[in-house]
Design an enzyme around this catalytic site. Structure first.
Site, PDB file in Angstrom:
ATOM      1  N   GLU A 435      27.335  33.824  23.136  1.00 44.60           N
ATOM      2  CA  GLU A 435      28.175  34.253  22.025  1.00 44.60           C
ATOM      3  C   GLU A 435      27.310  34.499  20.792  1.00 44.60           C
ATOM      4  OE1 GLU A 435      30.870  31.111  21.020  1.00 44.60           O
ATOM      5  OE2 GLU A 435      31.363  31.960  19.074  1.00 44.60           O
ATOM      6  N   ASP A 513      29.982  28.487  21.765  1.00 39.99           N
ATOM      7  CA  ASP A 513      30.082  27.314  20.904  1.00 39.99           C
ATOM      8  C   ASP A 513      31.143  26.358  21.431  1.00 39.99           C
ATOM      9  OD1 ASP A 513      28.245  28.439  19.276  1.00 39.99           O
ATOM     10  OD2 ASP A 513      29.672  29.148  17.756  1.00 39.99           O
ATOM     11  N   ASP A 515      33.614  25.023  20.163  1.00 36.89           N
ATOM     12  CA  ASP A 515      34.757  24.941  19.243  1.00 36.89           C
ATOM     13  C   ASP A 515      35.878  25.858  19.747  1.00 36.89           C
ATOM     14  OD1 ASP A 515      33.906  27.477  18.726  1.00 36.89           O
ATOM     15  OD2 ASP A 515      33.360  27.122  16.628  1.00 36.89           O
ATOM     16  N   ASP A 517      36.977  28.749  18.707  1.00 33.40           N
ATOM     17  CA  ASP A 517      36.578  30.145  18.880  1.00 33.40           C
ATOM     18  C   ASP A 517      35.761  30.322  20.153  1.00 33.40           C
ATOM     19  OD1 ASP A 517      37.814  31.276  16.802  1.00 33.40           O
ATOM     20  OD2 ASP A 517      36.034  31.471  15.507  1.00 33.40           O
TER      21      ASP A 517
END
Ligand code: 0RA
Length: 652
Positions: A435, A513, A515, A517
């Protein structure tokens, strides 16, 4: 009675010793019989026992099957069938119950009418479950009495005995999987639910229940659910398409048999662009399809085409209409029962029996012609949709042909953003999908360039669940991915199968990541792979990287942690005796917070990293989940996220 005593029992003759050797073989090579000894194999034990009760239901003698997860993770499966016969088995000279429980593949011996499965994951017989259980108790209610026999690791502890009177009939099996064989012993409610629910649609009129007696962390009492379907596959199709918009008011539903093959088929069309075909043979999900699916597709195309021509609905159509166009937006479930199924393919989930093709084709053709005669309005709606699909396909083909030729590729024809590895042996090579350009840069520095390639993906890739097919081939990131992987989508004549002859990596690792997102991006990439490169997932080539969540530090000592529990433990350990020196906790929110060396050590080094392999355990469920998570409707998505909040929190 101890195991030793059971073995010394004078009743055990030469024939029995052979039997015990049979079950010993199962214990020696459990994976050969149940697939593996991970969570998947563990849950297959339950499916195996439930399947036996389903067979009794299919024979018309059982209406209810209860599954109970006990507090110690042992399982009880109860049915209200006739009860496994306890009478003496003439050839074996001992109770039929004992034979069923201790002889490999003895399950179907008594009942020629039931559809037993040879090969594949199911149908290995309840004796396999017995062999792989530390303890198993079989209780039979029959002839006005109750009978019982218990086993350890498949060996009877005593002869079948009568234990009292009973007005009921049925079979109750309670087993505790052997902890020296299984890596995982905890049953998952959701996993069992998915299968039991699926079985309720596949076997309408049978009530399946699931009760969980284990202590729950939220302090709630026992969980209990019932699965029962009156409408069978028609309801299954509606369930799968719950978050999609249907074009016709009711699914088309055919039920009957052809050439002695019972079959059950339901389908409907929705406004999406995907084909969702789910098929079952003897209640087993044939993920790789096979002859029954070919027969269905063939008939669907031919019957609709004939109908459209006959009704003059194609007069203004300038394109050739292909089979594909009849399948866009189609959701279908097909279930057939075959006496001797031949399962082929990588995962033994592809039906090979040639007679199934003609039988399904001819059955669907007859039924569909009759349906279209009686439902001209629905016929017209479907054909109009097909014509629209044909137009879009025309545009898509052009776009697809452009994919390989567009600019932005280096001299080797590879995307400029790809940092390729030096090895060219696909079996050794890994492609990291990372990403963002920044994390991509770190990964490029940290990797082992011999066998690890990096492809950074910019932000959120296109949501393929909502995009028209030709848009997908127009998308830069997606084109890069196809090219980097070295795969392309075949022609319509090849059924648009993904061509993986030139696949360049056998590990495709999604690294985002830790998280919200990041998990969204992972889901987007997975959706793309699931819809357009499913074969890669089926072949076990797709993985998810697991970057650490914390770095706990004291002085020069460092510990990486992947969960809150890990972190607390690390803090304890580093604190040790001395209370004064402070322990520092760093929370990694993104890959970008790690330097190249840290990323290598924690997430990319094959000796240390943990990769989660992506698999399609249940295709109908995955399909539904993707459609829901990526689709337009907000309410079911919110519901899913709330229900799975525990998992979401880990990511948050
Ligand atoms: C063969 C014959 C009969 C019952 C069964 C098998 C049977 C097997 C299982 C496995 C789980 N539950 C089951 N229930 C029944 C009955 C034959 C007869 O009664 O004449």
């Amino acid at each position: 009675m101890s195991k030793k005593k059971a073995n010394q029992n004078s009743q055990y003759t030469a024939a029995n010793i052979q039997v015990l050797e049979g079950l010993e073989a199962v214990r020696k090579r459990p994976a050969m019989y149940i697939g593996d000894v991970s969570a998947r194999g563990l849950h297959h034990l339950v499916y195996e026992v439930v399947d036996n009760s389903i067979d009794e239901a299919l024979a018309g003698h059982c209406s209810e099957i209860e599954t109970i997860i006990h507090e110690d993770n042992s399982i009880t499966v109860k049915d209200n069938g006739r009860g496994i016969p306890i009478e003496e088995h003439i050839k074996e000279k001992r109770s039929a119950l004992e034979v069923v429980m201790t002889v490999l593949h003895a399950g179907g011996k008594f009942d020629k009418d039931s559809y037993k499965v040879s090969g594949g994951l199911h149908g290995v017989g309840v004796s396999c479950v017995n062999a792989l259980s530390k303890h198993l108790k079989a209780e039979v209610h029959r002839n006005g009495f109750m009978y019982v026999q218990e086993y350890e690791c498949g060996k009877p502890l005593y002869d079948v005995k009568e234990t009292g009177k009973s007005k009921l009939t049925g079979t109750y099996v309670t087993f505790k999987p052997d902890d020296s064989i299984f890596q995982v012993l905890e049953f998952k409610f959701d996993t069992l639910r998915t299968r039991l629910k699926e079985l309720s649609y596949l076997n309408k009129g049978v009530k399946l229940t699931l009760k969980d007696l284990r202590e729950h962390e939220n302090g709630n009492g026992p969980r209990y659910e019932e699965y029962y379907s009156e409408g069978g596959l028609a309801e299954f199709v509606q369930f799968i398409d719950k978050t999609r918009e249907s074009l016709i008011p009711e699914p088309v539903y055919f039920e009957g048999e052809k050439n002695g093959i019972p079959m059950d088929i339901a389908f409907q069309y929705n406004t999406s662009y995907n084909e969702n075909l789910h098929s079952y043979v003897n209640n087993i999900n044939t993920i790789e399809g096979g002859t029954h699916i070919s027969g269905f597709r063939r008939s669907l195309t031919r019957s609709f085409k004939n109908y459209a021509e006959k009704e003059g609905l194609l007069k203004n159509v300038k394109f050739e209409i292909s089979g594909d166009d009849f399948r866009e937006g189609l959701t279908a479930v097909l279930s057939i029962k075959i006496a001797e199924p031949q399962f082929e393919g990588q995962t033994k989930t592809k039906l090979g029996n040639s007679e199934a093709m003609g039988a399904v084709d001819s059955f669907v053709t007859d039924e569909l012609n009759a349906y279209l005669d009686e439902h001209p309005k629905e016929g017209r709606i479907i054909v109009n949709k097909v014509v629209l699909s044909a137009q879009a396909r025309h545009a898509a083909r052009k776009a697809r042909e452009m994919v390989q030729r567009k600019s932005g590729f280096n001299s080797a024809g590879l995307p400029g953003k790809l940092a390729d590895c030096s090895s060219s042996d696909p079996a050794l090579c890994e492609l990291y999908l990372v990403e963002g350009d920044s994390a991509g840069g770190t990964a490029k520095q940290g990797r082992n360039r011999e066998f690890q390639a990096i492809l950074p993906l910019r932000g959120k890739i296109l949501n393929v669940e909502k995009a028209l097919e030709h848009k997908i081939y127009d998308n830069e990131e997606i084109k890069n991915l196809f090219t980097a992987l070295g795969v392309h989508i075949g022609t319509e004549e090849d059924d648009k199968m993904l061509n993986t002859d030139k696949l360049r990596y056998h590990k495709i690792i999604i690294m985002t990541d830790a998280d919200v997102d990041g998990s969204h991006i992972t889901t987007l990439i997975l959706t793309l792979l699931y819809r357009y490169m499913k074969k890669l997932i089926e072949n076990g080539y797709v993985y998810i990287a697991t970057p650490p969540l914390y770095l706990v530090k004291k002085g020069s000592q460092e510990k990486y942690c992947w969960s809150d529990d890990d972190r607390d433990l690390a803090v304890q350990q580093l604190k040790g005796e001395s209370k004064e020196s402070s322990v520092n906790i760093q929370r990694y929110k993104g890959l970008g917070e790690m330097n190249a060396e840290q990323l290598w050590k924690t997430t990319m080094d094959p000796d240390k990293r943990t990769l989660r392999k992506v698999s399609i355990e249940n295709a109908a469920e995955s399909d539904r989940t993707f459609s829901m998570l990526m689709g337009d409707e907000v309410a079911p998505r919110r519901e899913f996220i709330e229900q799975n909040a525990r998992y979401a929190k880990i990511d948050a």
